[in-house]
Design a protein around this motif. Structure first.
Motif, PDB file in Angstrom:
ATOM      1  N   HIS A  81       0.808  -1.213   0.000  1.00  0.00           N
ATOM      2  CA  HIS A  81       0.000   0.000   0.000  1.00  0.00           C
ATOM      3  C   HIS A  81       0.846   1.270   0.000  1.00  0.00           C
ATOM      4  O   HIS A  81       0.305   2.359  -0.195  1.00  0.00           O
ATOM      5  N   LYS A  82       2.136   1.129   0.218  1.00  0.00           N
ATOM      6  CA  LYS A  82       2.990   2.305   0.360  1.00  0.00           C
ATOM      7  C   LYS A  82       3.486   2.839  -0.974  1.00  0.00           C
ATOM      8  O   LYS A  82       3.455   4.041  -1.231  1.00  0.00           O
ATOM      9  N   GLN A 102       2.100  -1.964  -9.850  1.00  0.00           N
ATOM     10  CA  GLN A 102       1.193  -1.643  -8.760  1.00  0.00           C
ATOM     11  C   GLN A 102       0.607  -2.920  -8.158  1.00  0.00           C
ATOM     12  O   GLN A 102       0.225  -3.834  -8.880  1.00  0.00           O
ATOM     13  N   VAL A 111      -1.866  -2.487  -5.705  1.00  0.00           N
ATOM     14  CA  VAL A 111      -3.175  -2.031  -5.248  1.00  0.00           C
ATOM     15  C   VAL A 111      -3.779  -1.155  -6.332  1.00  0.00           C
ATOM     16  O   VAL A 111      -3.234  -0.103  -6.672  1.00  0.00           O
ATOM     17  N   ARG A 123      -9.394  -0.399  -0.945  1.00  0.00           N
ATOM     18  CA  ARG A 123      -9.173   0.040   0.435  1.00  0.00           C
ATOM     19  C   ARG A 123      -8.462  -1.048   1.239  1.00  0.00           C
ATOM     20  O   ARG A 123      -8.798  -2.232   1.131  1.00  0.00           O
ATOM     21  N   ARG A 124      -7.483  -0.627   2.033  1.00  0.00           N
ATOM     22  CA  ARG A 124      -6.776  -1.529   2.938  1.00  0.00           C
ATOM     23  C   ARG A 124      -7.134  -1.155   4.364  1.00  0.00           C
ATOM     24  O   ARG A 124      -6.918  -0.016   4.796  1.00  0.00           O
ATOM     25  N   SER A 174      -4.979  -7.810   7.409  1.00  0.00           N
ATOM     26  CA  SER A 174      -5.357  -6.675   6.566  1.00  0.00           C
ATOM     27  C   SER A 174      -6.484  -7.111   5.645  1.00  0.00           C
ATOM     28  O   SER A 174      -6.370  -8.130   4.956  1.00  0.00           O
ATOM     29  N   PHE A 234      -8.583  -6.193   2.366  1.00  0.00           N
ATOM     30  CA  PHE A 234      -8.548  -5.402   1.139  1.00  0.00           C
ATOM     31  C   PHE A 234      -9.913  -5.479   0.473  1.00  0.00           C
ATOM     32  O   PHE A 234     -10.411  -6.581   0.170  1.00  0.00           O
ATOM     33  N   GLU A 286       0.754  -9.719   2.192  1.00  0.00           N
ATOM     34  CA  GLU A 286      -0.413  -9.023   1.656  1.00  0.00           C
ATOM     35  C   GLU A 286      -0.518  -9.011   0.136  1.00  0.00           C
ATOM     36  O   GLU A 286      -1.581  -8.668  -0.394  1.00  0.00           O
ATOM     37  N   SER A 321      -3.998  -8.115  -1.958  1.00  0.00           N
ATOM     38  CA  SER A 321      -4.181  -6.822  -2.612  1.00  0.00           C
ATOM     39  C   SER A 321      -4.490  -6.990  -4.095  1.00  0.00           C
ATOM     40  O   SER A 321      -5.296  -6.239  -4.664  1.00  0.00           O
ATOM     41  N   SER A 356      -7.879  -6.099  -6.175  1.00  0.00           N
ATOM     42  CA  SER A 356      -7.771  -5.313  -7.404  1.00  0.00           C
ATOM     43  C   SER A 356      -8.531  -5.969  -8.553  1.00  0.00           C
ATOM     44  O   SER A 356      -8.844  -5.306  -9.551  1.00  0.00           O
TER      45      SER A 356
END
Length: 436
Positions: A120-121, A153, A155, A160-161, A172, A174, A197, A201, A205
């Motif tokens: 997510h970063k 990418q 995500v 939303r995480r 987490s 997603f 994760e 993620s 997606s």
């Protein structure tokens, strides 16, 4: 005078590139990590030998690279969807070969897997470079003729995480973008522990809500796999099935390695779980006893005397696990025939971590013997142990987090990565079909 000559020499590669109008294009420059790339070169001389390289770094700053040798066609072009690599880290027509073969650079520690942690970063940054001639993969490459940067990418926009601390459950969640409800899946990995994760993620997606569920070595969870309590996983199932963004009356589960046999136990004993994907798993409970209510499934034992060590100090543990089909180990078997949901078993026939192909066929036989046809079996020749989402680098040997030594996973680059591509879409289709 000497300084002028020196400056002229450093400019020569750029001058040559400008005169030839060499162009390196990679598309999409920014896209999801499971998307195919299209790499093309134009403006070369007919038949010119060139080397293409990919370079990436993980969150700890460790470098990973790959390279492949190509020869331009009569029009001075190279197209990785059409042209075969003639050397380097792979050969043949492999459009995604540069990503598939990313491995630790010469100066880095070997046998480490390029795995995205902070999904997510920031996206995974990759640089693709074009060099004249056929360069030795281990030699310094020299200045590039051209280069391109791309972002992978994990995500999609709008996903939303949500970090989860719900009762005893950690992880987490997603959620896909949009106002609709979605199929819900619990996602687990093996003995590396912690929170993983990247698969969750990517599932989100692609329209599937996914809970990345750690079960040890994370926050206040147990630090090691000493015993398991199915109530923890039941609590996660209850949380997900009651979430307002989850549609239907049941949820799915996907697991790799140890996470796979946990997935089989969950669909067997928890009626809210209606679909399970087992990737490179076992048909029996492994690693530690599994407790639930008033019973315990014992764990298969490991016999380390059966481990073989190569001259390169790589550990082959494929024979270490006791045979789950030995009648003496029958209490360790997961009674999958009791499950009311549907199964998908995904295995590589060259899995050298353990005999996942044998285990999957044993589970299927057990279903068949009980009149069940609620399963799909995807068995891939030439694929190894860790079957990840597509475009993930192939890692036939990886350092084990628990043992701290390199473990043989098996497989061959092309076959393994094609298995990743084929199984990924089938996993999504499976969940969409059974989580209506």
């Amino acid at each position: 005078m000497l300084r002028a000559v020196s400056r002229g020499r450093t400019r020569l590669p750029c001058v040559r590139a400008a005169l030839r109008r060499v162009c390196l294009s990679v598309s999409p420059q920014s896209g999801l990590a499971d998307e195919q790339l299209h790499v093309r070169v134009r403006g070369l001389s007919a038949g010119a030998p060139v080397t293409l390289r990919a370079v990436a770094a993980d969150e700890d700053g460790c470098l990973y690279d790959s390279c492949a040798h190509y020869e331009a066609d009569s029009g001075g072009a190279v197209d990785l969807r059409r042209d075969a690599a003639v050397g380097g880290d792979y050969t043949g027509v492999l459009p995604m070969g540069l990503l598939w073969s990313l491995s630790p650079a010469v100066m880095e520690r070997p046998y480490h897997r390029l795995e995205k942690k902070g999904v997510h970063k920031s996206p995974q940054q990759v640089e693709v470079l074009l060099h004249e001639g056929h360069r030795d993969p281990k030699a310094l490459p020299g200045p590039p003729l051209a280069k391109a940067r791309l972002q992978r990418q994990f995500v999609a926009p709008g996903v939303r995480r949500i970090r989860l601390r719900e009762g005893a459950v950690r992880g987490s969640l997603f959620l896909p973008p949009g106002v609709d409800s979605f199929p819900g899946v619990i996602d687990m990995f093996g003995d590396e522990g912690g929170l993983v994760e990247y698969r969750s993620s990517l599932l989100a997606s692609r329209g599937i809500a996914s809970l990345a569920l750690p079960y040890f070595a994370f926050e206040d969870l147990p630090p090691a796999m000493t015993e398991f309590h199915l109530e923890y996983f039941e609590e996660a199932v209850n949380f997900l099935s009651r979430h307002p963004k989850i549609r239907g009356s049941g949820v799915g589960v996907i697991g790799t390695g140890k996470g796979a046999d946990l997935a089989l136990s969950m669909i067997t004993y928890l009626p809210q779980v209606v679909a399970a994907v087992s990737i490179s798993g076992c048909c029996a409970n492994t690693a530690a006893p599994l407790n639930y209510k008033d019973f315990t499934i014992p764990a298969l034992s490991y016999n380390m005397s059966r481990v073989r060590i190569s001259e390169a100090a790589v550990f082959d543990v494929s024979e270490a696990l006791d045979d789950p089909l030995d009648p003496a180990n029958s209490r360790c078997l997961i009674p999958v025939e009791k499950a009311q949901g549907s199964f998908m078993f995904i295995v590589g026939e060259d899995d050298r971590n353990w005999k996942s192909s044998v285990y999957a066929k044993a589970a299927v036989s057990r279903l068949q013997e009980n009149g069940k046809n609620n399963y799909d079996l995807l068995s891939y020749p030439g694929a190894g142990h860790r079957i990840d989402p597509p475009c993930s680098p192939f890692c036939p040997v990886a350092v084990d987090r628990v043992l701290g030594v390199p473990i043989l996973g098996g497989g061959e680059l092309k076959a393994h990565c094609q298995a990743q591509e084929d199984s990924w879409q089938k996993i999504q289709d499976f969940f969409h079909e059974h989580l209506k």
